[in-house]
Design a protein around this motif. Structure first.
Motif, PDB file in Angstrom:
ATOM      1  N   VAL A  11      19.873 -16.966  -4.381  1.00 39.29           N
ATOM      2  CA  VAL A  11      20.337 -15.839  -4.187  1.00 39.29           C
ATOM      3  C   VAL A  11      19.990 -14.911  -3.478  1.00 39.29           C
ATOM      4  CG1 VAL A  11      21.727 -14.229  -5.410  1.00 39.29           C
ATOM      5  CG2 VAL A  11      21.959 -16.635  -6.274  1.00 39.29           C
ATOM      6  N   PRO A  12      19.089 -14.087  -2.259  1.00 37.20           N
ATOM      7  CA  PRO A  12      18.004 -13.657  -1.985  1.00 37.20           C
ATOM      8  C   PRO A  12      18.386 -12.009  -2.149  1.00 37.20           C
ATOM      9  CG  PRO A  12      19.075 -14.771  -0.330  1.00 37.20           C
ATOM     10  CD  PRO A  12      19.919 -15.285  -1.569  1.00 37.20           C
ATOM     11  N   HIS A  13      19.802 -12.065  -2.062  1.00 32.93           N
ATOM     12  CA  HIS A  13      20.547 -10.217  -1.794  1.00 32.93           C
ATOM     13  C   HIS A  13      21.619 -10.699  -3.360  1.00 32.93           C
ATOM     14  CE1 HIS A  13      18.204 -10.263   1.711  1.00 32.93           C
ATOM     15  NE2 HIS A  13      18.593 -11.131   2.320  1.00 32.93           N
ATOM     16  N   PRO A  14      20.426 -10.497  -4.063  1.00 31.44           N
ATOM     17  CA  PRO A  14      21.772  -9.536  -5.255  1.00 31.44           C
ATOM     18  C   PRO A  14      23.079  -8.748  -5.601  1.00 31.44           C
ATOM     19  CG  PRO A  14      19.427 -10.131  -6.310  1.00 31.44           C
ATOM     20  CD  PRO A  14      19.150 -10.114  -4.562  1.00 31.44           C
ATOM     21  N   ALA A  15      22.533  -7.665  -4.609  1.00 26.87           N
ATOM     22  CA  ALA A  15      23.189  -6.424  -4.488  1.00 26.87           C
ATOM     23  C   ALA A  15      24.465  -6.751  -3.148  1.00 26.87           C
ATOM     24  CB  ALA A  15      22.720  -5.644  -3.606  1.00 26.87           C
ATOM     25  N   HIS A  16      24.490  -8.326  -3.100  1.00 26.28           N
ATOM     26  CA  HIS A  16      25.614  -8.454  -2.184  1.00 26.28           C
ATOM     27  C   HIS A  16      26.674  -9.691  -2.905  1.00 26.28           C
ATOM     28  CE1 HIS A  16      24.600  -5.550   0.666  1.00 26.28           C
ATOM     29  NE2 HIS A  16      23.533  -5.591   0.665  1.00 26.28           N
ATOM     30  N   VAL A  17      26.181 -10.524  -3.697  1.00 25.50           N
ATOM     31  CA  VAL A  17      26.590 -11.756  -4.023  1.00 25.50           C
ATOM     32  C   VAL A  17      27.394 -11.474  -4.330  1.00 25.50           C
ATOM     33  CG1 VAL A  17      25.737 -11.825  -6.550  1.00 25.50           C
ATOM     34  CG2 VAL A  17      25.963 -13.770  -5.163  1.00 25.50           C
ATOM     35  N   THR A  18      28.857 -12.383  -4.256  1.00 26.03           N
ATOM     36  CA  THR A  18      30.202 -12.195  -5.096  1.00 26.03           C
ATOM     37  C   THR A  18      30.260 -12.933  -6.348  1.00 26.03           C
ATOM     38  OG1 THR A  18      30.755 -14.042  -3.515  1.00 26.03           O
ATOM     39  CG2 THR A  18      30.999 -11.866  -2.687  1.00 26.03           C
ATOM     40  N   ALA A  19      31.367 -13.461  -6.754  1.00 30.37           N
ATOM     41  CA  ALA A  19      31.660 -14.193  -8.185  1.00 30.37           C
ATOM     42  C   ALA A  19      31.113 -15.606  -7.734  1.00 30.37           C
ATOM     43  CB  ALA A  19      32.914 -14.579  -8.342  1.00 30.37           C
ATOM     44  N   GLY A  20      31.720 -16.305  -6.636  1.00 31.05           N
ATOM     45  CA  GLY A  20      31.081 -17.992  -6.662  1.00 31.05           C
ATOM     46  C   GLY A  20      30.100 -17.690  -6.616  1.00 31.05           C
TER      47      GLY A  20
ATOM     48  N   LEU B  42      13.648 -19.103 -12.036  1.00 31.46           N
ATOM     49  CA  LEU B  42      13.920 -18.170 -11.816  1.00 31.46           C
ATOM     50  C   LEU B  42      13.948 -18.096 -10.121  1.00 31.46           C
ATOM     51  CD1 LEU B  42      13.644 -14.616 -11.600  1.00 31.46           C
ATOM     52  CD2 LEU B  42      11.397 -15.393 -12.122  1.00 31.46           C
ATOM     53  N   ALA B  43      12.953 -18.853  -9.926  1.00 34.18           N
ATOM     54  CA  ALA B  43      12.475 -19.189  -8.267  1.00 34.18           C
ATOM     55  C   ALA B  43      13.075 -19.870  -7.365  1.00 34.18           C
ATOM     56  CB  ALA B  43      11.083 -20.479  -8.714  1.00 34.18           C
ATOM     57  N   VAL B  44      13.749 -20.573  -8.314  1.00 37.42           N
ATOM     58  CA  VAL B  44      14.869 -21.775  -7.736  1.00 37.42           C
ATOM     59  C   VAL B  44      16.205 -20.267  -7.423  1.00 37.42           C
ATOM     60  CG1 VAL B  44      16.704 -23.295  -8.241  1.00 37.42           C
ATOM     61  CG2 VAL B  44      15.235 -23.576  -8.396  1.00 37.42           C
ATOM     62  N   LEU B  45      16.730 -19.241  -8.807  1.00 41.29           N
ATOM     63  CA  LEU B  45      17.753 -18.646  -8.374  1.00 41.29           C
ATOM     64  C   LEU B  45      17.382 -17.719  -7.410  1.00 41.29           C
ATOM     65  CD1 LEU B  45      19.009 -17.631 -12.096  1.00 41.29           C
ATOM     66  CD2 LEU B  45      19.988 -18.613 -10.704  1.00 41.29           C
ATOM     67  N   THR B  46      16.021 -17.784  -7.437  1.00 38.66           N
ATOM     68  CA  THR B  46      15.796 -16.255  -6.072  1.00 38.66           C
ATOM     69  C   THR B  46      16.195 -16.579  -4.845  1.00 38.66           C
ATOM     70  OG1 THR B  46      14.020 -15.495  -7.726  1.00 38.66           O
ATOM     71  CG2 THR B  46      13.854 -14.459  -5.295  1.00 38.66           C
ATOM     72  N   VAL B  47      15.733 -18.051  -4.709  1.00 42.63           N
ATOM     73  CA  VAL B  47      16.289 -18.515  -3.040  1.00 42.63           C
ATOM     74  C   VAL B  47      17.255 -18.644  -3.201  1.00 42.63           C
ATOM     75  CG1 VAL B  47      15.885 -20.763  -2.019  1.00 42.63           C
ATOM     76  CG2 VAL B  47      14.314 -20.791  -3.444  1.00 42.63           C
TER      77      VAL B  47
ATOM     78  N   LEU C  47      27.452 -16.764  -7.221  1.00 48.62           N
ATOM     79  CA  LEU C  47      26.420 -16.223  -8.550  1.00 48.62           C
ATOM     80  C   LEU C  47      26.908 -17.228  -9.577  1.00 48.62           C
ATOM     81  CD1 LEU C  47      24.281 -14.933 -10.057  1.00 48.62           C
ATOM     82  CD2 LEU C  47      26.747 -13.455 -10.213  1.00 48.62           C
ATOM     83  N   THR C  48      28.045 -17.896  -9.107  1.00 49.69           N
ATOM     84  CA  THR C  48      28.621 -18.631 -10.647  1.00 49.69           C
ATOM     85  C   THR C  48      27.963 -20.180 -10.055  1.00 49.69           C
ATOM     86  OG1 THR C  48      30.450 -17.500 -11.194  1.00 49.69           O
ATOM     87  CG2 THR C  48      30.382 -19.918 -11.843  1.00 49.69           C
ATOM     88  N   ALA C  49      27.325 -20.654  -8.733  1.00 42.81           N
ATOM     89  CA  ALA C  49      26.940 -21.513  -8.480  1.00 42.81           C
ATOM     90  C   ALA C  49      25.812 -21.521  -8.660  1.00 42.81           C
ATOM     91  CB  ALA C  49      27.746 -21.820  -7.003  1.00 42.81           C
ATOM     92  N   ALA C  50      24.917 -20.426  -7.985  1.00 38.55           N
ATOM     93  CA  ALA C  50      23.611 -20.215  -8.439  1.00 38.55           C
ATOM     94  C   ALA C  50      22.655 -20.721  -9.791  1.00 38.55           C
ATOM     95  CB  ALA C  50      23.707 -19.116  -7.450  1.00 38.55           C
ATOM     96  N   ILE C  51      23.904 -19.999 -10.993  1.00 34.80           N
ATOM     97  CA  ILE C  51      23.477 -19.856 -12.320  1.00 34.80           C
ATOM     98  C   ILE C  51      23.919 -21.507 -12.605  1.00 34.80           C
ATOM     99  CG2 ILE C  51      24.359 -19.502 -14.672  1.00 34.80           C
ATOM    100  CD1 ILE C  51      24.186 -15.980 -13.445  1.00 34.80           C
ATOM    101  N   PHE C  52      24.987 -22.003 -12.368  1.00 33.58           N
ATOM    102  CA  PHE C  52      24.842 -23.208 -12.272  1.00 33.58           C
ATOM    103  C   PHE C  52      24.380 -24.340 -11.908  1.00 33.58           C
ATOM    104  CE2 PHE C  52      27.331 -27.720 -12.247  1.00 33.58           C
ATOM    105  CZ  PHE C  52      27.259 -28.315 -13.188  1.00 33.58           C
ATOM    106  N   ALA C  53      23.338 -24.426 -11.128  1.00 34.22           N
ATOM    107  CA  ALA C  53      22.721 -25.336 -10.248  1.00 34.22           C
ATOM    108  C   ALA C  53      21.448 -24.958 -11.363  1.00 34.22           C
ATOM    109  CB  ALA C  53      22.432 -24.220  -9.492  1.00 34.22           C
ATOM    110  N   GLY C  54      21.028 -23.503 -11.817  1.00 35.70           N
ATOM    111  CA  GLY C  54      19.968 -23.018 -12.757  1.00 35.70           C
ATOM    112  C   GLY C  54      20.103 -23.867 -13.712  1.00 35.70           C
ATOM    113  N   VAL C  55      20.767 -23.997 -14.323  1.00 36.18           N
ATOM    114  CA  VAL C  55      21.059 -24.666 -15.780  1.00 36.18           C
ATOM    115  C   VAL C  55      21.239 -25.987 -15.683  1.00 36.18           C
ATOM    116  CG1 VAL C  55      22.762 -25.195 -17.183  1.00 36.18           C
ATOM    117  CG2 VAL C  55      23.092 -23.138 -16.711  1.00 36.18           C
TER     118      VAL C  55
END
Length: 527
Positions: free
Chosen positions: A469-478, A462-467, A480-488
């Motif tokens: 993607v600090p502004h989720p409302a403006h994130v695009t598909a690319g 959760l901390a990693v994803l917050t760092v 966001l996918t990279a951030a989730i992959f890094a979190g995994v």
């Protein structure tokens, strides 16, 4: 059966469910963009009626078939298996015929008194043929699950989804030029065609790999129990399962009616209420339940596995199954709940093109883990012959859900968000009751040290994803996918370092165990 069979069956179902769920998402994304939230709402409105009817038709017999066939196979009792199937086929086919006739001749009553939006009527008409098809398929599925041969049902599900997607894409694209009502009906036609394809596949598979003359070739000519005892065993399992599903299906069928009427009371128009229910039931809920691709597969496999362990008088194996299932659910459910909560709005915006669905999902996602745990706990309790307790617990949660829907959705400042809150309350109460019932029956043999480690790993992610993607409302598909992959990746590495995933544990998984064990061995601080 050897202990490995549980993992093999579960992995087969998980792999198939993952494939079909991904295919289903692709289908739903395209369908949503074709017919919109209103069209999805019309489909969901009729689908809830289908669930209620199927409960009457199948009468809990697929679960009974699965459980009793598993026991009979252990006892080498071929006559009992044949008797179980004969009774089940007779009941299910009779009920399918009766309800198909009732659905046709009662169509005008449904139109005038049940469907809150008259545009759902064509979808209802197209739904009628599917009842008999699903009823017969349920017999074959229960039989193969009792054999703990999960491959035929798994491949059938993939074939169903493939035919359904192809049919819907063609039909909906054509009928949308006429009206949303006909486009929603086309989605139902696609479902009918998919179910027919799956049934034909199961019939062929039963001929090739499910013949009792081969599976129990050395079985004695007489059963270990009388016909009356077999019938009593079927009723003992099927009756509470039927009651449980009947209550659940009735609640599911009442929900769209109650939701739309509550929204109307809040001052929302009929068409807007249908669209809002489409956002809730056709977009937010599919995203929320996506992780059940793992836990529902475990649940299906748990009924025969626990039944077999009880029949074989191996209580320790039941405890082991419970622990394995709880840990597996936590591994998937906890991080999934976090991702769905934090990224609810961008996920809905990117996938469905409807950012307004985000707040609905964000309200329900924190209870995701409890929702994912319901299926496995239900499987354990049904395997222990405690389906009646499942019924009671689910009924309490379901009635409270309808009550809170009525109280909250009718408030103008809440509207459809009140439905999301009601579901969250219901899930929390139902799962809590399931946990308490399981504890009373067999204790709760769960390694809570591992659960604590999973919680820590989830918090770090959760901390990693917050760092990232600090502004989720403006994130695009690319991004966001990279951030989730890094979190995994971070999550996997932490689980290896904490000893939750070890070489010894993952190597026991069929097919993927050995290569996955090599990956675990490469991780820093892995065990």
């Amino acid at each position: 059966m050897p202990q490995r069979s549980f993992f093999h069956g579960a992995m087969v179902l998980i792999a198939a469910s993952l494939v079909t769920r991904i295919m289903g998402f692709a289908y739903r994304i395209v369908l949503t963009r074709m017919i919109g939230a209103a069209g999805i709402g019309l489909f969901q409105m009729v689908f809830s009626v289908l669930s209620l009817i199927l409960t009457f038709v199948t009468a809990g017999l697929p679960v009974a078939i699965s459980k009793l066939v598993a026991e009979a196979i252990v006892q080498n009792d071929r006559v009992r298996v044949e008797r179980i199937l004969r009774v089940s086929v007779t009941v299910i086919l009779s009920m399918a015929g009766v309800f198909t006739v009732l659905m046709w001749f009662g169509r005008h009553l449904i139109f005038h008194y049940w469907l809150t939006d008259p545009r759902a009527y064509p979808t209802y008409i197209c739904m009628i043929p599917i009842v008999a098809v699903i009823a017969v398929s349920s017999i074959y599925r229960g039989y193969f699950q009792g054999l703990q041969d999960m491959s035929p049902p798994a491949w059938a599900a993939i074939l169903e989804q493939t035919v359904r997607i192809a049919s819907v894409w063609v039909l909906a694209a054509y009928f949308i030029h006429y009206s949303i009502a006909y486009a929603a009906a086309a989605a139902m036609i696609g479902m009918v065609l998919g179910e027919i394809a799956g049934l034909l596949f199961l019939v062929v598979q039963q001929r090739y790999r499910g013949r009792l003359s081969v599976i129990l070739s050395d079985a004695p000519a007489r059963s270990l129990e009388s016909a009356q005892q077999t019938l009593h065993a079927i009723i003992e399992i099927a009756a509470p399962v039927t009651l449980n599903r009947l209550i659940g299906s009735l609640i599911f069928a009442i929900e769209p009616v109650l939701v739309t009427r509550s929204l109307l009371k809040a001052g929302i128009s009929t068409s807007t209420a249908t669209a809002l229910y489409g956002q809730y039931g056709g977009m937010a809920i599919p995203l929320l339940v996506f992780p059940t691709v793992f836990t529902s597969s475990l649940a299906v496999n748990l009924v025969p596995a626990v039944s077999e362990a009880i029949a074989d008088d191996k209580r320790s194996r039941v405890d082991a199954r419970l622990n394995q299932t709880f840990i597996a659910t936590a591994l998937v459910g906890l991080p999934a709940s976090v991702v769905l909560t934090v990224f609810a709005e961008p996920l809905c915006r990117i996938i469905f093109g409807e950012s307004s669905v985000g707040p609905i999902l964000a309200l329900m996602a924190p209870a995701g883990f409890l929702l994912y745990l319901q299926g496995p706990l239900t499987g354990v309790l049904q395997g222990l012959n405690r389906a009646g307790m499942v019924t009671l617990n689910s009924s309490i949660g379901g009635v409270l859900r309808l009550l809170f829907v009525y109280l909250l959705a009718s408030r103008p400042h809440l509207g459809i968000l009140g439905v999301a809150i009601a579901l969250t309350i219901s899930v929390t109460i139902t799962t809590g009751l399931h946990i308490w019932t399981t504890y009373r029956m067999i204790g709760f043999s769960v390694n809570f040290a591992d659960i604590g480690k999973i919680l820590v790993a989830t918090t770090v992610v959760l901390a990693v994803l917050t760092v990232l993607v600090p502004h989720p409302a403006h994130v695009t598909a690319g991004p966001l996918t990279a951030a989730i992959f890094a979190g995994v990746i971070v999550y996997f590495a932490l689980l290896c370092a904490f000893g939750v995933l070890t070489v010894a544990r993952v190597s026991r998984l069929p097919k993927i165990g050995i290569p996955l064990a090599r990956v675990v061995r490469w991780m820093p601080f892995a065990h």
